[in-house]
Design an enzyme around this catalytic site. Structure first.
Site, PDB file in Angstrom:
ATOM      1  N   ASP A  89      47.282  -0.934 134.128  1.00  0.00           N
ATOM      2  CA  ASP A  89      47.843  -0.533 132.844  1.00  0.00           C
ATOM      3  C   ASP A  89      47.966   0.997 132.894  1.00  0.00           C
ATOM      4  OD1 ASP A  89      48.488  -0.543 130.030  1.00  0.00           O
ATOM      5  OD2 ASP A  89      46.418   0.040 129.633  1.00  0.00           O
ATOM      6  N   ASP A 139      48.406   3.401 129.552  1.00  0.00           N
ATOM      7  CA  ASP A 139      47.816   4.081 128.398  1.00  0.00           C
ATOM      8  C   ASP A 139      46.358   3.689 128.212  1.00  0.00           C
ATOM      9  OD1 ASP A 139      50.162   5.537 127.218  1.00  0.00           O
ATOM     10  OD2 ASP A 139      50.979   3.508 127.249  1.00  0.00           O
TER      11      ASP A 139
END
EC number: 3.1.3.68
Length: 222
Positions: free
Chosen positions: A13, A15
Site C-alpha cells: 500500500d 498512504d
C-alpha cells in the site's frame, strides 16, 4: 495438512505505509471542506475512512452536509491537488521503506503497489523518492467501481505482475486495506499506526509489525 504457499510477489500500500500521508490527506480534506463552508468540527460523525478512496470520503461529507457550488468531482480533484502539494512540501517517507523494498528484491520477489490514490500520484511519489524503478507494477483503485476494502485493486496488481494472488504477500497499514488483501486471498502483513496498534481487527493478519524496520524475510515468505 496444507502445503505452505510459495510467495512470488510483495504488494505494498502507499498512504500510511510508504509515506506518512494520512495526516496530510486529513489536512487536505479539511482545508477543502472548510473552504466550502462545511462544519469540519463534525468530522467525527463520519465512519472510519482510513484507507478509503477520497471520492468515497467526499460522498460521506456530502451526505451529511451538502454544499452549493463545485461538484463532488471538483471537490475530489481539489483535495487530491492539495494532498500532492503537501506531500511535495513535507516528503514524508516512513522509516524502513527503502530497506523493506530492497529485502523483497533480495528474496527474488516482484514488487507492486496497490493504492486507492490516483495513478499519477503513485508515479509522482515513487519518483520523488527514487523508488519508481524498484516497482514492477502499479495499480490504482481511482477508476474502479469499488475501492478498498474491496479486493479488486489487489487482484489488478497481481494480474499486472503476472502472478496468482495466492502467491502474493500484501503490506498494509489500515483495516480496510487488510480486508482487501485478505479478500484477494493474499498473505497479509500489517504495520498499523501507533494509535491503531491495539485494534483487535488486525488479528486477521498473518503478521503485525510496529514499523517496516522490523520486516524480515520470514515475515514475507511465511
Amino acid at each position: 495438512m496444507s502445503t505452505p504457499r510459495q510467495i512470488l510477489a510483495a504488494i505494498f500500500d502507499m498512504d500510511g505505509l510508504l509515506i506518512d500521508s494520512e495526516p496530510l490527506w486529513d489536512r487536505a480534506e479539511l482545508d477543502v471542506m472548510a473552504s466550502l463552508g462545511v462544519d469540519i468540527s463534525r468530522r467525527n460523525e463520519l465512519p472510519d475512512t482510513l484507507g478509503l478512496r477520497i471520492d468515497m470520503v467526499v460522498d460521506l461529507w456530502y451526505a451529511r452536509q451538502p454544499w452549493n457550488g463545485p461538484s463532488r468531482q471538483e471537490v475530489v480533484e481539489r483535495v487530491i491537488a492539495r494532498a500532492i502539494s503537501l506531500v511535495e512540501e513535507t516528503r514524508p517517507l516512513l522509516p524502513g521503506v527503502r530497506e523493506a523494498v530492497a529485502l523483497c528484491k533480495e528474496q527474488g520477489l516482484l514488487v507492486g503497489l496497490a493504492s486507492a490514490s490516483p495513478l499519477h500520484m503513485l508515479e509522482k511519489v515513487l519518483t520523488m523518492f527514487d523508488l519508481r524503478d524498484s516497482f514492477d507494477a502499479l495499480a490504482s483503485a481511482e477508476k474502479l467501481p469499488y475501492s478498498k476494502p474491496h479486493p479488486q485493486v489487489y487482484l489488478d496488481c497481481a494480474a499486472k505482475l503476472g502472478v496468482d494472488p495466492l502467491t502474493c504477500v500484501a503490506l498494509e497499514d489500515s483495516v480496510n486495506g487488510m480486508i482487501a488483501s485478505k479478500a484477494a486471498r493474499m498473505r497479509s502483513i500489517v504495520v498499523p499506526a501507533p494509535e491503531a496498534q491495539n485494534d483487535p481487527r488486525f488479528v486477521l493478519a498473518n503478521v503485525k509489525l510496529s514499523s517496516l524496520t522490523e520486516l524480515t524475510a520470514k515475515d514475507l515468505l511465511g
